[in-house]
Scaffold this active site. Structure first.
Site, PDB file in Angstrom:
ATOM      1  N   VAL A   1      23.013  51.216  59.488  1.00 39.89           N
ATOM      2  CA  VAL A   1      24.387  50.952  59.125  1.00 39.89           C
ATOM      3  C   VAL A   1      25.139  50.646  60.414  1.00 39.89           C
ATOM      4  O   VAL A   1      25.033  51.404  61.383  1.00 39.89           O
ATOM      5  CB  VAL A   1      24.998  52.177  58.415  1.00 39.89           C
ATOM      6  CG1 VAL A   1      26.500  51.978  58.200  1.00 39.89           C
ATOM      7  CG2 VAL A   1      24.295  52.419  57.094  1.00 39.89           C
TER       8      VAL A   1
ATOM      9  N   HIS B   1      -7.516  77.904  35.863  1.00 43.37           N
ATOM     10  CA  HIS B   1      -7.532  76.601  35.206  1.00 43.37           C
ATOM     11  C   HIS B   1      -6.792  76.706  33.885  1.00 43.37           C
ATOM     12  O   HIS B   1      -7.008  77.667  33.167  1.00 43.37           O
ATOM     13  CB  HIS B   1      -8.974  76.152  34.957  1.00 43.37           C
ATOM     14  CG  HIS B   1      -9.075  74.864  34.230  1.00 43.37           C
ATOM     15  ND1 HIS B   1      -8.852  73.657  34.864  1.00 43.37           N
ATOM     16  CD2 HIS B   1      -9.346  74.576  32.930  1.00 43.37           C
ATOM     17  CE1 HIS B   1      -9.008  72.681  33.972  1.00 43.37           C
ATOM     18  NE2 HIS B   1      -9.300  73.223  32.796  1.00 43.37           N
TER      19      HIS B   1
END
Lengths: 575, 472
Positions: B236, B443
């Site tokens: 910028v 799991h």
């Protein structure tokens, strides 16, 4: 050309020596004085050099062989075959030719160390010139204090006369006059700080004086040649003066943990283990991990610390433990000294026995609180009895000679029975005493290789003759280096007799795990007051060193009184 | 003007400061904490980590509700009550600061409110609203933290915000520019985007989150490409405040030709240390030009009785680092022989999805010339990730090649920050791939992906094609 000659073992000190290293291989080209093999006697190791350059054709010995003077080591083809230029010879034969190489460099060093303060001379008008005397190389020290002026303006000085005295934090030294002359001006005063090259004073020297010796003329020339080159020349002069009292670099305290790293790579240690290590200042790379895949665990750090605290501290890698370290104690390391600077030296390795016994002696000396009790025993009667018996033994051709030591052993065995604390050892934990019910006595024997302590077993059960015979055998074995380790184990108490040599008393080191040792010095006729007048009595000095953790002073005094009583009247042993 | 004597003064009540103060008090040291805020907790609790997480939680739920329509559940368009959202955020902050204040009272740590400045090696002066207080101390811990960097060309305008301003949530801008592609900017961008703002992100470097590895950020970029308009290698050059908005001029690779109008601009180009704000030099403490204070491994400054911790002693400027440093400082002051000696400090961007990394990154491994091997488990192969519609993620582990030792890890995906703990612990414990592969992971979990990445390295993986399988 192909002149094959035998390589013969030279005089190696009249005994068999062991080959510990082969320095050449068959086919190798060697120079004169190159080492063929290294041998080790029980006194020292030495290299056996070849006598002339050539090519090694065969070697008849291997490592471990015993050789003696006159043996053939192998054969070499001598003469012009050696293609190596002579120049490389000194570099390749550093060890075995000290008389050829070392002294030269010593001389060179001695010369540089004697060389004088650098001087810039400025020719003066007629025959007289002035030179500037500056501070010579004083090692690393800079900004050194002048603590004394030894001359004043107008003084006449001779070469080597001190001009000023400098003091570093390690030493004081004088800056000497480079040559004779008269002090024209002083550039410094007491309290000034100077460094190498600082101007000290100006000296007026008689440049053309005919009485000047050659050497000082040379000096002058040197000084002139110095001035002939541009200003900074004093520094670049090849014979940069290194004045004799140059202080060495400050002693660097040795950190015992800076030794070989156990874990060369990365350490496996969890955060809690690392914190523990930090608290104790443990370098984890030195700790052997006991966990899976060498993980260092808390226990490992703890036992490492425990071990480090308990082990006899020594320079890692030097088994003698008396190297230039603080020995693991919280003391300054020994400063390194370049002895060659002070005169000719020779470095001889410690014998195998010295290497082995050194650390033990050191440990015992450091860890056992020693006290030595002195006493004398009247052995006048004992000696006449002993001589009688020896005369009888000789007549009967018994082949045994009774020495005073045997009686001492009997007397000690008797005293050990009376005072069992002397026949003990501290348990490993240091919490209890292990009392021994046997009476084995170690005898310190001086052998060519060093001190050895063979052990005579069950002295209390054996007769004088039997012990005498055993002692003769065991001493002979010790001197021949044939003692087995079993012969030197199991002692309860040690006797070290220097009576055959001399001395009035000494302080022997307790032979741990024994708790005491009796030193015996040379007996002497002394006037003893018998109540009416002085009687000449043969007195034997006794020095009893003991472990004060186990034995206290009163007990030690009783022990020596008992021993001396037994020696003055052997009948007491029977009681 | 009042005078107090104490054993320890802690200057700053952020996570580093209060951790140091509380730890010291627990070790029996009479402690005073100085902070300008009425509440303890510093930037982190008041205007940083915590309030931003409260808003990110809101953002996450909005997003998930939206995504659910793809699975057959459709909610109506959300409506936002900004006051209530702000209230929720403030309540979170209040609950935590109250908790801190209670713990502080319990430990008898006195809070002196105001800005503290040293007047000597044993004295500090606090200027508060109740006047001046001079505190004489034996030891001090400087924990004054950092503040957002402001840019010179940025106009003074209330539509330009830093992170603190962004957390105030004054409105929901129609179009917002995030100036700086670091963690803070992206987190706030995530929040505002969820609330309906159109977000542009401009970053001077060629990558968002420049510290992280490219492959990790690439995965993140994939997930945000429809949310943010990112302009990399662009800077910028000017912001012009006009009545209808802030006109921003760009320059660089992806710069729009014309100035772009934004309703708000968030400046998030980094933070600078507050080392030079405490008059440390009066105490003899050396402060670097950039405002950092150098310390040793025991957090001690060049002045023996003064310690410094947190953002102002160096990167990374992270609360968890500061808290650990605070403990070390307090323990050292209490006479313990402790050191700040971590092997790794985790970094987490709480964006959606989260990006988290710890230990060495791959680019650091290359820089340091390490012999390493990477094992990456894509979440597309994770049952749990598929079931939660979170397949935009991956778990990347970096191992020492010869030993298999874990030296780093990075995760992109939902809950990545929560999962990172296991990798950090593995690095600290010196675990290797085998250890992790042999640790049974539940799991189906996302966390399982760490075990599976280790199996990939070990060559024992079965949930994916195994590149290390023996060929027949």
């Amino acid at each position: 050309m192909a002149n094959l000659i035998d390589i013969i073992v030279p005089d190696v000190g009249g005994e068999e020596v062991e080959v510990i290293e082969l320095c050449v291989a068959v086919g190798e080209t060697v120079d004169a004085e190159a080492s063929i093999v290294t041998v080790e006697s029980d006194k020292a190791s030495m290299d056996i050099p070849c006598t002339e350059p050539g090519i090694i054709k065969s070697l008849k010995v291997k490592v471990g062989d015993k050789i003696k003077q006159g043996d053939v080591l192998g054969q070499m083809e001598s003469g012009a075959a050696a293609p190596e230029p002579e120049a490389s010879a000194p570099a390749e034969s550093p060890a075995q030719a000290p008389e050829a190489n070392a002294p030269e460099s010593d001389v060179a060093k001695a010369e540089t160390s004697k060389s004088e303060a650098p001087a810039k001379s400025a020719p003066a008008s007629s025959g007289v010139k002035t030179i500037e005397v500056t501070v010579p190389d004083i090692g690393d020290a800079t900004e050194v204090d002048i603590i004394e002026l030894l001359v004043a303006v107008g003084d006449t000085v001779e070469p080597e006369d001190g001009l000023i005295t400098l003091e570093t934090d390690k030493a004081t030294m004088d800056v000497p006059a480079p040559e004779a002359g008269k002090v024209v001006s002083l550039a410094v005063k007491v309290g000034d700080k100077v460094s190498k090259g600082s101007l000290v004073l100006t000296l007026e020297v008689a440049g053309e004086s005919s009485v000047e010796s050659d050497s000082s003329l040379a000096d002058t020339n040197a000084a002139e040649s110095v001035i002939a080159t541009p200003p900074s020349s004093t520094d670049s002069a090849p014979s940069a003066p290194a004045s004799a009292p140059t202080p060495k670099a400050p002693p660097v305290p040795h950190h015992p943990s800076a030794g070989d790293k156990v874990n060369k790579g990365k350490v496996h240690a969890s955060p809690s283990v690392r914190r523990l290590a930090r608290e104790f200042g443990v370098d984890l790379t030195q700790v052997q991990g006991s966990g899976r895949k060498n993980r260092v665990q808390k226990d490992d750090v703890q036992s490492f610390v425990k071990y480090e605290l308990s082990r006899p501290k020594m320079n890692p890698g030097s088994s003698a433990g008396s190297g230039n370290t603080g020995g693991g104690l919280q003391v300054l390391a020994q400063p390194k000294v370049d002895f060659a600077k002070f005169g000719e030296i020779e470095e001889v390795p410690l014998t195998r026995i010295q290497k082995l016994s050194g650390p033990n002696l050191h440990r015992n000396w450091v860890t056992i609180p020693h006290v030595t009790q002195f006493d004398e025993a009247d052995i006048t009667d004992l000696e006449s009895f002993r001589k009688e018996q020896n005369a009888i033994a000789e007549k009967r051709k018994l082949g045994v000679k009774i020495t005073p030591l045997v009686f001492m052993m009997k007397a000690v065995a008797d005293a050990l029975k009376e005072y069992p604390a002397f026949n003990s050892s501290l348990s490993e934990s240091g919490e209890s005493l292990i009392m021994k019910k046997y009476y084995h006595i170690g005898i310190a024997v001086d052998t060519p290789g060093g001190l050895m302590v063979p052990v005579v077993r069950d002295v209390d059960k054996k007769g004088i003759m039997e012990i005498s015979r055993e002692l003769m055998e065991i001493s002979a074995k010790a001197r021949d280096g044939k003692l087995k380790s079993a012969d030197m184990q199991g002692s309860c108490f040690t006797i070290s007799s220097l009576g055959g040599i001399g001395g009035t008393a000494f302080t022997p080191i307790v032979n741990a795990p024994d708790v005491a040792i009796l030193g015996v010095s040379k007996s002497e006729m002394k006037p003893k007051w018998n109540g009416k007048d002085f009687d000449p009595r043969l007195m034997l000095p006794l020095s009893l060193s003991y472990d004060h953790r186990v034995i206290d002073g009163a007990l030690a005094a009783r022990f020596t009184v008992h021993v001396s009583g037994a020696l003055s009247d052997l009948r007491r042993i029977l009681l | 003007m009042s005078e107090i004597k104490t054993q320890l003064v802690v200057l700053g009540a952020g996570p580093g400061g209060y951790s140091a103060a509380f730890r010291a008090a627990d070790l029996g040291i009479d402690t005073i904490i100085i902070d300008a805020r009425e509440t303890l907790g510093g930037v982190c609790l008041n205007v940083g980590c915590i309030p931003s997480k409260a808003l990110l939680h809101v953002a996450k739920v909005i997003q998930e509700a939206k995504h659910l329509s793809a699975h057959g559940v459709t909610f109506g368009e959300p409506t936002f009550d900004l006051d209530k959202i702000r209230g929720w955020k403030d309540s979170v902050v209040e609950q935590l600061t109250k908790g801190l204040s209670g713990m502080s009272k319990m430990r008898k740590v006195k809070h002196v409110q105001g800005y503290g400045k040293f007047t000597g090696p044993n004295t500090i002066e606090v200027e508060g609203k109740d006047g001046k207080t001079t505190i004489t101390f034996d030891n001090a811990v400087i924990a004054a933290g950092s503040e957002p960097v402001s840019l010179p060309f940025v106009p003074k305008d209330e539509r330009v915000m830093d992170s603190t301003g962004a957390l105030e949530m004054r409105d929901i801008p129609g179009k917002m520019l995030v100036l700086g592609g670091g963690i803070i900017g992206l987190e706030m961008g995530t929040v505002y985007h969820a609330l309906g703002s159109k977000i542009d992100v401009v970053e001077f470097l060629d990558q968002l989150m420049p510290a992280a590895d490219k492959d990790i950020v690439k995965m993140y970029m994939k997930t945000i490409k429809n949310k943010f308009n990112t302009m990399l290698e662009t800077k910028v050059t000017g912001i012009e405040a006009k009545d209808d908005g802030l006109y921003v001029t760009f320059e660089g690779k992806q710069a729009p030709a014309e100035p772009v109008r934004y309703d708000r601009v968030l400046v998030a180009v980094g933070r600078k240390p507050n080392g030079s704000l405490v008059a440390a030099e009066k105490a003899g403490v050396t402060v670097t030009d950039r405002g950092f204070i150098d310390v040793d491994k025991q957090m001690r400054t060049n002045v023996a009785n003064i310690f410094a911790i947190g953002d102002l002693v160096g990167q990374p400027m992270l609360a968890h680092k500061a808290a650990h440093e605070g403990h070390v400082a307090a323990e050292v002051i209490a006479g313990k022989k402790h050191y700040f000696d971590p092997k790794c400090i985790p970094s987490v961007a709480y964006t959606e999805p989260e990006v988290a990394w710890v230990g060495v990154t791959e680019k650091e491994a290359i820089e340091q010339g390490l012999n390493y091997e990477v094992a990456t488990f894509p979440w597309a192969a994770s049952g749990r990730a598929i079931a939660c519609a979170a397949t935009d993620g991956l778990t990347k582990m970096i191992f020492e090649k010869d030993t298999g030792r874990v030296i780093g890890g990075a995760i992109v995906g939902t809950n990545a920050g929560e999962m990172l703990g296991e990798i950090g612990l593995a690095i600290e414990m010196g675990a290797d791939a085998e250890d992790i592969a042999l640790t049974i992971h539940a799991h189906p979990t996302l966390n399982e992906s760490i075990g599976l990445a280790a199996e990939l390295f070990e060559g024992s993986i079965t949930d994916m094609p195994n590149p290390k399988a023996k060929k027949k």
